[in-house]
Design a protein around this motif. Structure first.
Motif, PDB file in Angstrom:
ATOM      1  N   ARG A  38     -33.479 -43.112 -82.554  1.00 25.36           N
ATOM      2  CA  ARG A  38     -34.554 -42.778 -81.607  1.00 25.36           C
ATOM      3  C   ARG A  38     -34.445 -41.334 -81.155  1.00 25.36           C
ATOM      4  O   ARG A  38     -35.448 -40.618 -81.092  1.00 25.36           O
ATOM      5  N   GLU A  39     -33.239 -40.899 -80.818  1.00 26.09           N
ATOM      6  CA  GLU A  39     -33.041 -39.517 -80.365  1.00 26.09           C
ATOM      7  C   GLU A  39     -33.394 -38.532 -81.469  1.00 26.09           C
ATOM      8  O   GLU A  39     -34.016 -37.500 -81.225  1.00 26.09           O
ATOM      9  N   ARG A  42     -37.167 -38.369 -81.678  1.00 33.48           N
ATOM     10  CA  ARG A  42     -37.722 -37.583 -80.569  1.00 33.48           C
ATOM     11  C   ARG A  42     -37.541 -36.090 -80.813  1.00 33.48           C
ATOM     12  O   ARG A  42     -38.454 -35.296 -80.574  1.00 33.48           O
ATOM     13  N   ARG A  46     -40.426 -33.243 -81.183  1.00 36.45           N
ATOM     14  CA  ARG A  46     -40.455 -32.005 -80.366  1.00 36.45           C
ATOM     15  C   ARG A  46     -40.564 -30.785 -81.264  1.00 36.45           C
ATOM     16  O   ARG A  46     -41.334 -29.856 -80.972  1.00 36.45           O
TER      17      ARG A  46
END
Length: 53
Positions: A38-39, A42, A46
């Motif tokens: 998930r990180e 993300r 970005r």
């Protein structure tokens, strides 16, 4: 005599080296957990958003 020793090294050593390398890769390979995935997603989002601006 030397030729037979070299032949033994090539025939026996090559596959042994390959097996050792494959074993090392299998042992050291690590899978990411759900939180890490998930990180990473993300951070990728970005970066893409920053690139569009």
């Amino acid at each position: 005599m030397f030729e037979s020793v070299m032949w033994l090294i090539v025939v026996a050593g090559g596959p042994l080296l390959l097996v050792a390398l494959l074993a090392y890769v299998v042992v050291t390979r690590r899978r990411r957990g759900p939180a890490e995935r998930r990180e990473s997603d993300r951070a990728t989002d970005r970066l893409y958003r920053q690139d569009k601006n």
